[in-house]
Design a protein around this motif. Sequence first.
Motif, short mmCIF file in Angstrom:
data_model
loop_
_atom_site.label_atom_id
_atom_site.label_comp_id
_atom_site.label_asym_id
_atom_site.label_seq_id
_atom_site.Cartn_x
_atom_site.Cartn_y
_atom_site.Cartn_z
N PRO A 113 22.46 34.06 44.33
CA PRO A 113 22.31 33.13 43.21
C PRO A 113 22.59 31.66 43.56
CG PRO A 113 24.27 34.49 42.94
CD PRO A 113 23.57 34.98 44.15
N GLY A 114 23.28 31.41 44.66
CA GLY A 114 23.57 30.03 45.00
C GLY A 114 24.24 29.92 46.35
N GLY A 115 24.48 28.69 46.75
CA GLY A 115 25.15 28.46 48.02
C GLY A 115 25.10 27.00 48.42
N GLU A 116 25.83 26.69 49.46
CA GLU A 116 25.86 25.35 50.05
C GLU A 116 25.77 25.54 51.56
OE1 GLU A 116 26.88 22.19 48.53
OE2 GLU A 116 26.71 23.02 46.51
N THR A 128 28.17 28.39 53.02
CA THR A 128 28.66 29.47 52.16
C THR A 128 27.57 29.86 51.17
OG1 THR A 128 29.60 27.92 50.56
CG2 THR A 128 31.07 28.72 52.30
N VAL A 129 27.60 31.15 50.79
CA VAL A 129 26.67 31.66 49.79
C VAL A 129 27.45 32.38 48.70
CG1 VAL A 129 24.65 31.87 51.27
CG2 VAL A 129 26.25 33.76 51.13
N ASP A 130 26.89 32.36 47.50
CA ASP A 130 27.47 33.09 46.37
C ASP A 130 26.73 34.41 46.27
OD1 ASP A 130 28.97 30.80 45.85
OD2 ASP A 130 27.47 30.00 44.47
N VAL A 131 27.49 35.50 46.25
CA VAL A 131 26.90 36.84 46.19
C VAL A 131 27.65 37.68 45.16
CG1 VAL A 131 26.05 36.84 48.57
CG2 VAL A 131 28.36 37.63 48.09
N PRO A 132 26.99 38.70 44.59
CA PRO A 132 27.69 39.59 43.68
C PRO A 132 28.54 40.60 44.46
CG PRO A 132 25.38 40.19 43.80
CD PRO A 132 25.55 38.95 44.63
N CYS A 133 29.71 40.88 43.93
CA CYS A 133 30.60 41.88 44.53
C CYS A 133 29.99 43.27 44.29
CB CYS A 133 31.99 41.79 43.89
SG CYS A 133 33.14 43.07 44.44
N ILE A 192 30.44 37.35 40.81
CA ILE A 192 29.95 36.48 41.88
C ILE A 192 31.15 35.89 42.63
CG2 ILE A 192 28.61 34.40 42.41
CD1 ILE A 192 26.91 36.72 41.36
N PHE A 193 31.09 35.93 43.96
CA PHE A 193 32.11 35.29 44.78
C PHE A 193 31.45 34.65 46.00
CE2 PHE A 193 31.67 39.31 46.80
CZ PHE A 193 32.19 39.23 48.09
N THR A 194 32.18 33.82 46.71
CA THR A 194 31.63 33.01 47.80
C THR A 194 32.08 33.56 49.15
OG1 THR A 194 31.68 31.09 46.35
CG2 THR A 194 31.51 30.66 48.71
N ILE A 195 31.12 33.66 50.08
CA ILE A 195 31.44 34.08 51.44
C ILE A 195 30.81 33.11 52.43
CG2 ILE A 195 31.71 36.53 50.90
CD1 ILE A 195 28.90 37.00 52.05
N PRO A 196 31.43 32.93 53.59
CA PRO A 196 30.82 32.09 54.63
C PRO A 196 29.73 32.86 55.36
CG PRO A 196 32.92 32.93 55.39
CD PRO A 196 32.76 33.40 53.97
N ARG A 254 29.18 43.71 50.40
CA ARG A 254 29.87 42.48 50.01
C ARG A 254 30.82 42.81 48.87
NH1 ARG A 254 24.41 41.80 50.58
NH2 ARG A 254 24.09 42.07 48.37
N HIS A 255 32.09 42.55 49.09
CA HIS A 255 33.07 42.86 48.05
C HIS A 255 34.32 42.00 48.23
CE1 HIS A 255 35.34 45.13 51.06
NE2 HIS A 255 34.16 45.59 51.44
N HIS A 256 35.02 41.82 47.12
CA HIS A 256 36.28 41.10 47.19
C HIS A 256 37.18 41.82 48.18
CE1 HIS A 256 34.96 39.73 43.14
NE2 HIS A 256 35.48 38.59 43.57
N GLY A 257 37.91 41.07 48.96
CA GLY A 257 38.81 41.66 49.93
C GLY A 257 38.20 41.78 51.32
#
Length: 183
Positions: A41-44, A67-72, A78-82, A133-136
Amino acid sequence: MERKVLNRYVIQFKGLKTGAHNFQFAVDDAFFNEFDKSLIPGGELTVDVDFFKHSTMLELKFKIHGTVDVPCDRCLEIFTIPTSFEGEVIVKISNSIPEEFSDDVWHIDSNEHEINLAQYIYESICLSIPIQRHHGMLGTSTDDCDQEMLRKLNKLSPEANEEEDGEANNDSRWDKLKDLLKN
């Protein structure tokens, strides 16, 4: 419909001198919105392209990082990962374009004067993110997951339904197959 956002990722190569050139592109939420049903959905991100022009071909070396925003996968929040990606493409310029295609070798007509890199950049970013892709996953706490969503999912899980129903819905036709699983 012309996508003006994706036109930012075009390199006009006809007027360039033979030799090395460098281009930098910024990727943001507007970029990802241009792709239907985007997984991201987004990113920088920043895209650095080392561009080498030869008389009958172009060499492009990509370095993408940010970084990109992805769903867990667990709670759908939505959370951000490098992420980062490095790739290389050869573009052959000729009057005849072969029927066979390759991901690393592109063919364009000698009348072309520009090349749009948007699709390649998008696909490279998609391929650079982990499958799960998940939190943690980055060493942070899994408590970042949406706890209300996890409770709802657990309530609807097959294991929870078995516990609630007990043996009432036990279908004896499956007992022989379950015995095979135990062996």
